[in-house]
Design an enzyme around this catalytic site. Structure first.
Site, PDB file in Angstrom:
ATOM      1  N   GLN B 121       0.830  -1.213   0.000  1.00  0.00           N
ATOM      2  CA  GLN B 121       0.000   0.000   0.000  1.00  0.00           C
ATOM      3  C   GLN B 121       0.862   1.261   0.000  1.00  0.00           C
ATOM      4  OE1 GLN B 121      -2.157   1.347   3.612  1.00  0.00           O
ATOM      5  NE2 GLN B 121      -4.001   0.822   2.455  1.00  0.00           N
ATOM      6  N   GLY B 122       0.814   2.013  -1.080  1.00  0.00           N
ATOM      7  CA  GLY B 122       1.598   3.247  -1.180  1.00  0.00           C
ATOM      8  C   GLY B 122       0.749   4.465  -0.883  1.00  0.00           C
ATOM      9  N   SER B 124       0.928   6.271   2.642  1.00  0.00           N
ATOM     10  CA  SER B 124       1.600   7.178   3.576  1.00  0.00           C
ATOM     11  C   SER B 124       2.870   7.787   2.979  1.00  0.00           C
ATOM     12  CB  SER B 124       1.965   6.432   4.863  1.00  0.00           C
ATOM     13  OG  SER B 124       0.797   6.046   5.548  1.00  0.00           O
ATOM     14  N   SER B 156       4.343  -1.650   4.316  1.00  0.00           N
ATOM     15  CA  SER B 156       4.526  -3.052   4.683  1.00  0.00           C
ATOM     16  C   SER B 156       4.620  -3.919   3.430  1.00  0.00           C
ATOM     17  CB  SER B 156       3.348  -3.535   5.537  1.00  0.00           C
ATOM     18  OG  SER B 156       3.237  -2.742   6.688  1.00  0.00           O
ATOM     19  N   GLU B 239     -10.797  -1.299   5.414  1.00  0.00           N
ATOM     20  CA  GLU B 239      -9.775  -1.492   6.429  1.00  0.00           C
ATOM     21  C   GLU B 239     -10.360  -1.356   7.831  1.00  0.00           C
ATOM     22  OE1 GLU B 239      -6.574   1.420   6.308  1.00  0.00           O
ATOM     23  OE2 GLU B 239      -5.199  -0.179   6.842  1.00  0.00           O
TER      24      GLU B 239
END
Lengths: 325, 377
Positions: B121-122, B124, B156, B239
């Protein structure tokens, strides 16, 4: 497993949505499947009934007026009886309404929200066992957790009253007697209905806090725009919604561990919620005229009933031990 | 609230339980936390088994109730966690399913389900954590591609990911919530550099991702240009709404283990500790009910969880930290030994009130979107 409502089809797994635009606790709007309608009707009925009760009692302002010498409103008690509040779970063959624990929980939640005074749980539990309790003709109090609420106003008191002495009750709307020998085994239904009343208090103080935070201006803007206040309000809602999930689930399963969990979370939501609601109101909440202190005091009274935090935590520890034995 | 199950649902549970009992004893041993290639292979292998047995798409196509039963049974049986497949199965996958074109769904969804491709997941960035709309990674259109430059952080699984769900700013002049676009970035594209970050638990759990003039085909855009914020809200609601459901069951299992350990080492006789565990039992029972509640609310509203998920996320993340603090009390001095159970989990539980929107952000969401309080500052 049991399900709420009497309708055909399979009701939704949710009682009502977790999110509400105004935090009012009026559930049901986001529930889609059959059975939810029954629940909505039941909830609306309960809300209507308790609103009527609050009106007859003069609401919180009326409650404040009667505070100095609390008298049980017999006429109100009869109205409760006529509405089926006490006979709700009695079979129709015995003159009752013939509904179950889930419906009783919704009603007691509304009674808690409306701050209805009187030994509601004791009289409800006496319906069918004590003549006149089901109809509200007989006011029944009970020894519970070393205390009796409304002893002098009651027609019948269940339990051993040996050594009962009055105390100057912290809750101006709940006269109390201390009964040294009077601790009784906690009835799971009484524990759950107490949790339902606490949930009602939690919902009401959430509403009050949010209303006040939206309306009250300080430093040139509504205090709800300040993060510190907004987060206090959000905390009240989070505890209330967690308690709601636990209380409704326990109403459906009637499982003793679920009931103990419901009681712990509802006690927390009511007491902590009322305290934070008072904080949001600031000095305005610290006056006798404000309704907030009455909710906090009633919540404190209920925490002393049997099946309170310590007992429930031990019960859940024992359940944990049994599950992993 | 109805807590009963249909015969079909009970049948699903029975078949799953039976399958787990047969498959789990034959699984290879779990790789160490620092062995990333090993973890990737292990997690994809588990997904492959689920796929071959017909359970791969349970997070997507099954009813929310079947999904809950799946999570309940796999956690109860101690089956592997979703692991490196987390983003693909629970974030990017559902988002592409909801917002992608037919071609995009055909390209990306099957490899996720078959356990062939890992996503990260890009979202932040150093200056855009919980304030996601402040992200600055830029993308300019050049023919049939976007040219992306910037950096992402706390990503992550970046080291072993094939794809990244990437948020980029395509219109720097627009208000900060607009002008954002959602892209699927191939991690092997020229100009992508991954640098592992060591976390406070001592392991390289996540990474920084640097993007230097990376060309991403326009065909990889999910949703419209500059509409990425709305697409992202779909992802985030998954989420907060349901992605943690399985972990609640896992926490209840850990709580049971704490009770066993406490009885073994005598600390169970301490009433304060016993009652603390009893209270946690109440907490995780209630969180499970709240999960059921959120899931059926999502079911009623067409599959996308609402802001009620923030209530769950907030409460759960603190309860998880409480759980491992109680574990420390059960263990006594051993809680400081990283080779003892739960010590590492206690450290990683610290991330839960930060990741996926800090507790403070969740409080603000609840205040504004549920209680209707004025927007704060």
């Amino acid at each position: 497993m049991v399900r709420s409502g009497k309708g055909g089809g399979r009701p939704s797994r949710s009682a009502s949505a977790g999110a509400r635009a105004d935090g009012s606790g009026a559930g049901g709007e986001r529930v889609g499947r059959a059975g939810a309608d029954d629940e909505r009707v039941g909830r609306a009925g309960a809300r209507g009934r308790s609103a009527g009760l609050a009106e007859r009692g003069g609401g919180a302002a009326g409650a404040c007026r009667t505070v100095e010498s609390p008298r049980l409103d017999r006429a109100l008690w009869r109205v409760l009886g006529d509405l089926g509040f006490f006979s709700l779970r009695l079979p129709e063959a015995h003159g009752g309404v013939g509904l179950g624990l889930p419906e009783a929980v919704l009603l007691f939640e509304e009674a808690g929200r409306a701050l209805v005074p009187g030994p509601l749980v004791a009289t409800h539990l006496a319906a069918g066992a004590v003549p006149g309790a089901a109809t509200g003709e007989t006011v029944v109090a009970a020894v519970d957790g070393g205390l009796v609420e409304w002893l002098e106003e009651a027609d019948v008191v269940r339990g051993d009253l040996t050594g009962a002495v009055p105390l100057r009750s912290l809750d101006p709307l709940t006269p109390l007697h201390r009964v040294p020998a009077g601790r009784v085994a906690s009835d799971p239904v009484a524990v759950l209905l107490t949790a339902a009343e606490q949930l009602g208090t939690a919902g009401r103080v959430c509403e009050l806090a949010a209303q006040h935070a939206r309306a009250r201006e300080q430093f040139g803007r509504p205090i709800g725009a300040f993060q510190a206040v907004a987060h206090l309000c959000a905390g009240i809602l989070v505890r209330m919604e967690t308690a709601r999930a636990a209380v409704y689930a326990a109403a459906v399963t009637a499982d003793p561990a679920d009931i103990a969990a419901a009681r712990i979370l509802a006690d927390e939501a009511a007491v902590h919620g009322a305290r934070d609601c008072l904080q949001v109101h600031g000095g305005m909440g610290f006056t006798w005229e404000s309704e907030v202190h009455l909710h906090l005091k009633r919540a404190w009274v209920r925490t002393q009933r049997a099946g309170g935090v310590t007992e429930s935590e031990e019960a859940l520890a024992a359940a944990l031990a049994a599950e992993t034995a | 609230m109805d807590l009963s199950y249909t015969p079909e649902e009970e049948d699903f549970r029975a078949r799953l339980r039976d399958w787990l009992a047969r498959v789990l004893p034959a699984l290879p041993p779990k790789p160490s936390p620092d062995d990333w290639p090993g973890r990737r292979a292990y997690d994809l292998g588990w997904q492959r088994r689920l796929h071959d047995a017909g359970y791969a798409d349970v997070h997507w196509d099954a009813s929310p109730t079947l999904r809950l039963i799946f999570l309940e049974e796999t956690e109860r049986a101690g089956a592997p966690y979703v692991g490196a497949n987390f983003v693909g199965l629970l974030h990017a996958g559902p988002t592409i399913a909801a917002e992608g074109t037919a071609e995009q769904r055909a390209r990306w969804l099957p490899p996720i389900l078959r356990g062939e491709e890992v996503w990260c997941q890009g979202f932040s960035e150093p200056d855009a954590g919980s304030d996601l709309a402040a992200l600055r990674t830029r993308a300019r259109r050049d023919g049939d591609a976007y040219v992306v430059t910037g950096s992402k952080i706390w990503t992550s699984h970046a080291e072993v990911a094939d794809w990244c769900e990437l948020l980029v700013r395509t219109d720097p002049g627009a208000p900060k919530h607009r002008g954002i676009t959602w892209l699927a970035l191939p991690m092997d594209a020229p100009g992508v550099t991954v640098r592992p970050l060591r976390t406070l638990s001592g392991s390289a759990e996540f990474a920084e991702v640097f993007l230097d003039e990376v060309r991403v085909p326009v065909a990889n855009r999910v949703g419209d240009e500059n509409d990425g914020w709305r697409v992202t809200m779909v992802t985030l609601s998954f989420e907060r709404g349901t992605a943690f459901a399985g972990e609640v069951v896992a926490c209840r299992r850990v709580l049971g283990e704490l009770a066993v350990e406490a009885r073994k080492n005598g600390r169970w006789d301490d009433p304060a500790l016993r009652r603390r565990l009893g209270r946690l039992n109440a907490e995780f029972r209630a969180l499970w009910r709240l999960t059921q509640w959120n899931v059926s609310a999502a079911e009623a509203s067409g599959g996308v969880p609402g802001p009620g998920g923030s209530v769950f996320k907030l409460r759960y993340s603190h309860a998880r930290q409480e759980l491992y603090d109680a574990a420390a009390q059960v263990l006594g001095p051993d809680c400081l030994d990283l080779d003892r159970p739960w010590a590492l989990e206690r450290l990683s539980s610290l991330s839960y009130t930060i990741a996926a929107g800090t507790s403070q952000v969740q409080h603000s969401i609840i205040a504004e979107r549920i209680l209707g309080l004025p927007k704060g500052r």
